[in-house]
Design a protein around this motif. Structure first.
Motif, PDB file in Angstrom:
ATOM      1  N   ARG A 145     -27.954 -16.839  16.491  1.00  0.00           N
ATOM      2  CA  ARG A 145     -28.625 -15.549  16.634  1.00  0.00           C
ATOM      3  C   ARG A 145     -27.688 -14.355  16.407  1.00  0.00           C
ATOM      4  N   PHE A 146     -26.433 -14.484  16.868  1.00  0.00           N
ATOM      5  CA  PHE A 146     -25.527 -13.338  16.886  1.00  0.00           C
ATOM      6  C   PHE A 146     -24.273 -13.503  16.018  1.00  0.00           C
ATOM      7  N   SER A 147     -24.178 -14.532  15.255  1.00  0.00           N
ATOM      8  CA  SER A 147     -22.997 -14.754  14.417  1.00  0.00           C
ATOM      9  C   SER A 147     -21.731 -14.842  15.266  1.00  0.00           C
ATOM     10  N   ILE A 148     -21.702 -15.840  16.151  1.00  0.00           N
ATOM     11  CA  ILE A 148     -20.550 -16.108  17.012  1.00  0.00           C
ATOM     12  C   ILE A 148     -19.652 -17.146  16.335  1.00  0.00           C
ATOM     13  N   GLN A 149     -18.341 -16.964  16.433  1.00  0.00           N
ATOM     14  CA  GLN A 149     -17.399 -17.930  15.862  1.00  0.00           C
ATOM     15  C   GLN A 149     -17.482 -19.250  16.642  1.00  0.00           C
ATOM     16  N   PRO A 150     -17.850 -20.340  16.002  1.00  0.00           N
ATOM     17  CA  PRO A 150     -17.925 -21.616  16.720  1.00  0.00           C
ATOM     18  C   PRO A 150     -16.590 -22.063  17.298  1.00  0.00           C
ATOM     19  N   ASP A 151     -15.482 -21.668  16.644  1.00  0.00           N
ATOM     20  CA  ASP A 151     -14.163 -22.079  17.118  1.00  0.00           C
ATOM     21  C   ASP A 151     -13.471 -20.969  17.903  1.00  0.00           C
ATOM     22  N   GLY A 152     -14.236 -19.972  18.340  1.00  0.00           N
ATOM     23  CA  GLY A 152     -13.652 -18.850  19.066  1.00  0.00           C
ATOM     24  C   GLY A 152     -14.320 -18.605  20.399  1.00  0.00           C
ATOM     25  N   ILE A 153     -14.650 -19.683  21.119  1.00  0.00           N
ATOM     26  CA  ILE A 153     -15.406 -19.557  22.361  1.00  0.00           C
ATOM     27  C   ILE A 153     -14.534 -19.941  23.558  1.00  0.00           C
ATOM     28  N   LEU A 154     -14.460 -19.042  24.516  1.00  0.00           N
ATOM     29  CA  LEU A 154     -13.755 -19.267  25.776  1.00  0.00           C
ATOM     30  C   LEU A 154     -14.784 -19.278  26.895  1.00  0.00           C
ATOM     31  N   VAL A 155     -14.733 -20.282  27.757  1.00  0.00           N
ATOM     32  CA  VAL A 155     -15.669 -20.384  28.881  1.00  0.00           C
ATOM     33  C   VAL A 155     -14.958 -19.982  30.163  1.00  0.00           C
ATOM     34  N   ALA A 156     -15.569 -19.077  30.908  1.00  0.00           N
ATOM     35  CA  ALA A 156     -15.031 -18.651  32.198  1.00  0.00           C
ATOM     36  C   ALA A 156     -16.156 -18.672  33.218  1.00  0.00           C
ATOM     37  N   GLY A 157     -15.795 -18.524  34.474  1.00  0.00           N
ATOM     38  CA  GLY A 157     -16.796 -18.484  35.527  1.00  0.00           C
ATOM     39  C   GLY A 157     -16.135 -18.147  36.840  1.00  0.00           C
ATOM     40  N   HIS A 158     -16.899 -17.562  37.746  1.00  0.00           N
ATOM     41  CA  HIS A 158     -16.366 -17.148  39.040  1.00  0.00           C
ATOM     42  C   HIS A 158     -17.132 -17.836  40.161  1.00  0.00           C
ATOM     43  N   SER A 159     -16.413 -18.194  41.222  1.00  0.00           N
ATOM     44  CA  SER A 159     -16.996 -18.794  42.421  1.00  0.00           C
ATOM     45  C   SER A 159     -17.679 -20.116  42.049  1.00  0.00           C
ATOM     46  N   ARG A 160     -18.974 -20.275  42.354  1.00  0.00           N
ATOM     47  CA  ARG A 160     -19.636 -21.524  41.979  1.00  0.00           C
ATOM     48  C   ARG A 160     -19.638 -21.697  40.468  1.00  0.00           C
ATOM     49  N   GLY A 161     -19.685 -20.572  39.741  1.00  0.00           N
ATOM     50  CA  GLY A 161     -19.575 -20.640  38.293  1.00  0.00           C
ATOM     51  C   GLY A 161     -18.206 -21.125  37.853  1.00  0.00           C
ATOM     52  N   GLY A 162     -17.169 -20.793  38.641  1.00  0.00           N
ATOM     53  CA  GLY A 162     -15.834 -21.305  38.355  1.00  0.00           C
ATOM     54  C   GLY A 162     -15.760 -22.796  38.573  1.00  0.00           C
ATOM     55  N   SER A 163     -16.346 -23.255  39.682  1.00  0.00           N
ATOM     56  CA  SER A 163     -16.389 -24.699  39.950  1.00  0.00           C
ATOM     57  C   SER A 163     -17.117 -25.425  38.821  1.00  0.00           C
ATOM     58  N   PHE A 164     -18.260 -24.848  38.402  1.00  0.00           N
ATOM     59  CA  PHE A 164     -19.036 -25.482  37.343  1.00  0.00           C
ATOM     60  C   PHE A 164     -18.249 -25.544  36.037  1.00  0.00           C
ATOM     61  N   ALA A 165     -17.392 -24.540  35.796  1.00  0.00           N
ATOM     62  CA  ALA A 165     -16.598 -24.535  34.562  1.00  0.00           C
ATOM     63  C   ALA A 165     -15.671 -25.748  34.497  1.00  0.00           C
ATOM     64  N   TRP A 166     -15.061 -26.135  35.654  1.00  0.00           N
ATOM     65  CA  TRP A 166     -14.226 -27.346  35.673  1.00  0.00           C
ATOM     66  C   TRP A 166     -15.060 -28.558  35.239  1.00  0.00           C
ATOM     67  N   TYR A 167     -16.239 -28.702  35.840  1.00  0.00           N
ATOM     68  CA  TYR A 167     -17.081 -29.852  35.519  1.00  0.00           C
ATOM     69  C   TYR A 167     -17.597 -29.789  34.077  1.00  0.00           C
ATOM     70  N   LEU A 168     -17.918 -28.580  33.611  1.00  0.00           N
ATOM     71  CA  LEU A 168     -18.378 -28.419  32.237  1.00  0.00           C
ATOM     72  C   LEU A 168     -17.291 -28.852  31.256  1.00  0.00           C
ATOM     73  N   ALA A 169     -16.041 -28.524  31.563  1.00  0.00           N
ATOM     74  CA  ALA A 169     -14.928 -28.955  30.712  1.00  0.00           C
ATOM     75  C   ALA A 169     -14.897 -30.472  30.604  1.00  0.00           C
ATOM     76  N   CYS A 170     -15.060 -31.136  31.733  1.00  0.00           N
ATOM     77  CA  CYS A 170     -15.031 -32.600  31.751  1.00  0.00           C
ATOM     78  C   CYS A 170     -16.250 -33.220  31.083  1.00  0.00           C
ATOM     79  N   SER A 171     -17.360 -32.490  31.046  1.00  0.00           N
ATOM     80  CA  SER A 171     -18.617 -33.060  30.543  1.00  0.00           C
ATOM     81  C   SER A 171     -18.560 -33.379  29.053  1.00  0.00           C
ATOM     82  N   GLU A 172     -17.725 -32.648  28.313  1.00  0.00           N
ATOM     83  CA  GLU A 172     -17.607 -32.857  26.865  1.00  0.00           C
ATOM     84  C   GLU A 172     -18.970 -32.788  26.177  1.00  0.00           C
ATOM     85  N   VAL A 173     -19.841 -31.903  26.711  1.00  0.00           N
ATOM     86  CA  VAL A 173     -21.201 -31.812  26.211  1.00  0.00           C
ATOM     87  C   VAL A 173     -21.272 -31.153  24.841  1.00  0.00           C
TER      88      VAL A 173
END
Length: 305
Positions: A145-173
């Protein structure tokens, strides 16, 4: 019997990183332009009109200019939303200033001790939804939709979102999600989720306030069932063990310390970056955080990681 890996060799680095202390202590310069002049008017994504992905949604702010754009995917904390994220000028303006799109998904409700509220789910046995897949779907939609670089994505999160970021990294989704910068939220003890079988093919920079009273820097009492968060160093050490890291440099400065692990390799034998920073502060995102993680992120790209 499987031999235990030798303990990490800890090396104290006496030369402080002045820039790091500066990032966390000083406010960045604000541009003369108003906030609304920093991002484009789009068909969806703004605070008043989220983008739909199936029956869920996310918000997005796209910087002025021509894409494709690098992007930060920010995962909100408990009771937050994508709308609240993009309305948080102090949080998102530094990313827009540097030409990054801000992608802000919204979690669905879960049950807390004081009632329902939005929250990310890493244990699908309690809730019949896949938040890992939802974030991947958001990323795919935003790229198209927005012309985002597929190889230029950084994932961050705070509090429960921070916890979820650890698990998301491991998910390899999603193979495009390889770099993570959670803050103020760690994984939970006895809830390894996808980290139990992950190949750990990602880079991670974690930050946590020493005075955090919501998710303490040292973690919560392991006897508590509801809030059993790992400590910041405990979580990083556990990941370092799984990555086979052999040394860790401890850098101490005025108001912060940083543990940088070395010799870390994924199952695919690719060297990965792992670091944890403790800073003077509580359960909040410190001024300068955005520039710090973007400098780290761009440094990885410069070194071909």
């Amino acid at each position: 019997m499987i031999a235990k890996k030798p303990a990490l060799v800890v090396r104290l680095v006496t030369i402080c990183i002045a820039a790091l202390a500066g990032y966390l202590a000083l406010r960045g310069n604000r541009p003369n332009a108003s906030f609304s002049e920093l991002y484009q008017v789009t068909d969806c994504g703004g605070a008043d009109m989220p983008c739909q992905v199936s029956d869920r949604h996310y918000n997005a702010l796209i910087p002025i200019g021509d894409g494709p754009f690098p992007a930060i995917v920010f995962l909100h904390g408990s009771n937050g939303s994508g709308q609240k994220t993009v309305e948080n000028i102090d949080l998102v303006q530094p990313f827009l200033n540097r030409g990054y799109a801000v992608i802000a998904p919204t979690a669905l409700e879960i049950e807390y001790r004081n009632g329902p509220g939005t929250g990310w789910v890493w244990d699908s046995t309690r809730y019949s939804r896949d938040d890992f897949r939802f974030v991947a779907d958001v990323v795919e939609d935003a790229i198209q939709r927005f012309s985002i670089q597929p190889d230029g994505i950084l994932v961050a999160g705070h509090s429960r979102g921070g916890s979820f970021a650890w698990y998301l990294a491991c998910s390899e989704v999603d193979p495009r999600l390889k770099t993570f910068a959670p803050i103020g939220g760690t994984p939970m003890r006895r809830q390894p989720g996808p980290c139990a079988t992950a190949s750990f093919d990602f880079d991670l920079l974690y930050m946590h306030g020493y005075a955090d009273s919501v998710i303490p820097f040292a973690g919560t009492d392991s006897s508590l069932r509801a809030h059993n968060y790992m400590g910041a160093v405990e979580a990083a050490d556990g990941m370092a063990y799984k990555l086979g890291c052999d040394t860790v440099d401890l850098t101490q400065g005025n108001g912060f310390d940083q543990r940088t692990y070395h010799g870390c390799r994924s199952v695919a034998e690719k060297e990965r970056s792992l670091s944890v920073i403790g800073f003077q502060g509580g359960h909040s995102v410190p001024t300068g955080w955005a520039d710090l993680i973007l400098n780290w992120f761009e440094g990885l790209a410069d070194h071909g990681q």
